[in-house]
Motif scaffolding. Structure first.
Motif, PDB file in Angstrom:
ATOM      1  N   LYS A 173      42.060  66.105  93.350  1.00  0.00           N
ATOM      2  CA  LYS A 173      41.590  66.473  94.684  1.00  0.00           C
ATOM      3  C   LYS A 173      40.759  67.804  94.629  1.00  0.00           C
ATOM      4  N   ASN A 174      40.489  68.630  93.149  1.00  0.00           N
ATOM      5  CA  ASN A 174      39.504  69.665  92.928  1.00  0.00           C
ATOM      6  C   ASN A 174      38.208  69.074  93.377  1.00  0.00           C
ATOM      7  N   VAL A 175      38.178  67.823  92.544  1.00  0.00           N
ATOM      8  CA  VAL A 175      36.630  67.532  92.418  1.00  0.00           C
ATOM      9  C   VAL A 175      36.456  66.938  94.179  1.00  0.00           C
ATOM     10  N   ALA A 179      31.829  71.329  86.592  1.00  0.00           N
ATOM     11  CA  ALA A 179      32.931  71.652  85.515  1.00  0.00           C
ATOM     12  C   ALA A 179      34.717  70.820  85.707  1.00  0.00           C
ATOM     13  N   ALA A 180      34.924  70.669  86.769  1.00  0.00           N
ATOM     14  CA  ALA A 180      35.829  69.409  87.468  1.00  0.00           C
ATOM     15  C   ALA A 180      36.048  68.299  87.371  1.00  0.00           C
ATOM     16  N   LYS A 181      34.612  67.796  87.072  1.00  0.00           N
ATOM     17  CA  LYS A 181      34.422  66.704  86.688  1.00  0.00           C
ATOM     18  C   LYS A 181      34.686  66.175  85.501  1.00  0.00           C
ATOM     19  N   THR A 182      34.363  67.352  84.595  1.00  0.00           N
ATOM     20  CA  THR A 182      34.792  67.561  82.924  1.00  0.00           C
ATOM     21  C   THR A 182      36.459  67.478  83.236  1.00  0.00           C
ATOM     22  N   SER A 197      51.090  65.293  90.997  1.00  0.00           N
ATOM     23  CA  SER A 197      50.857  65.568  89.647  1.00  0.00           C
ATOM     24  C   SER A 197      49.846  66.039  89.232  1.00  0.00           C
ATOM     25  N   ASP A 198      49.683  65.886  87.689  1.00  0.00           N
ATOM     26  CA  ASP A 198      48.272  66.843  86.789  1.00  0.00           C
ATOM     27  C   ASP A 198      47.129  65.806  87.386  1.00  0.00           C
ATOM     28  N   GLN A 204      33.192  68.645  95.742  1.00  0.00           N
ATOM     29  CA  GLN A 204      32.124  67.568  95.840  1.00  0.00           C
ATOM     30  C   GLN A 204      31.536  67.716  97.457  1.00  0.00           C
ATOM     31  N   SER A 205      32.523  68.147  98.106  1.00  0.00           N
ATOM     32  CA  SER A 205      32.521  68.400  99.694  1.00  0.00           C
ATOM     33  C   SER A 205      31.431  69.455  99.726  1.00  0.00           C
TER      34      SER A 205
END
Lengths: 67, 67
Positions: A9-11, A55-58, A2-3, A15-16
């Motif tokens: 997953k991207n976050v 940016a990914a968290k936002t 899902s979106d 993060q890693s």
């Protein structure tokens, strides 16, 4: 996937990466003056990692607000 | 003050500044992601401090070789 899952997953991925970049900068600072000429390159990589994570968290937060 | 003393004094001054800059970068890295937007500015200051120290040491070494 899902979106929401894709965004999460991207976050996690970023993060890693940011965690690794933080460690690299920390190790560099600890070992100075060894490798002092590398300061800017390592710092730039670390900055980019945290900027992309931010940016990914936002993006994830915006998605969650939109639901 | 002799030339040698002036060169040595300059190296000591820049060594102290580089030490402070190293600590600032180390503390920043340790506290990340806090102040992640400051990474480049702090790294640049640290780089400049070590570059100036390197130049001053090179100048002192050249002076000593010339005697």
């Amino acid at each position: 996937m899902s979106d929401l899952e894709a965004l999460q997953k991207n976050v996690r991925r970023l993060q890693s990466r940011a965690g690794n970049a933080k460690m690299a900068l920390h190790d560099l600072a600890e070992d100075l003056p060894v490798n002092w000429t590398e300061i800017k390159a390592v710092a730039e990589k670390t900055f980019d990692a945290f900027a992309e994570l931010h940016a990914a968290k936002t993006e994830l937060a915006a998605w969650e607000r939109s639901q």
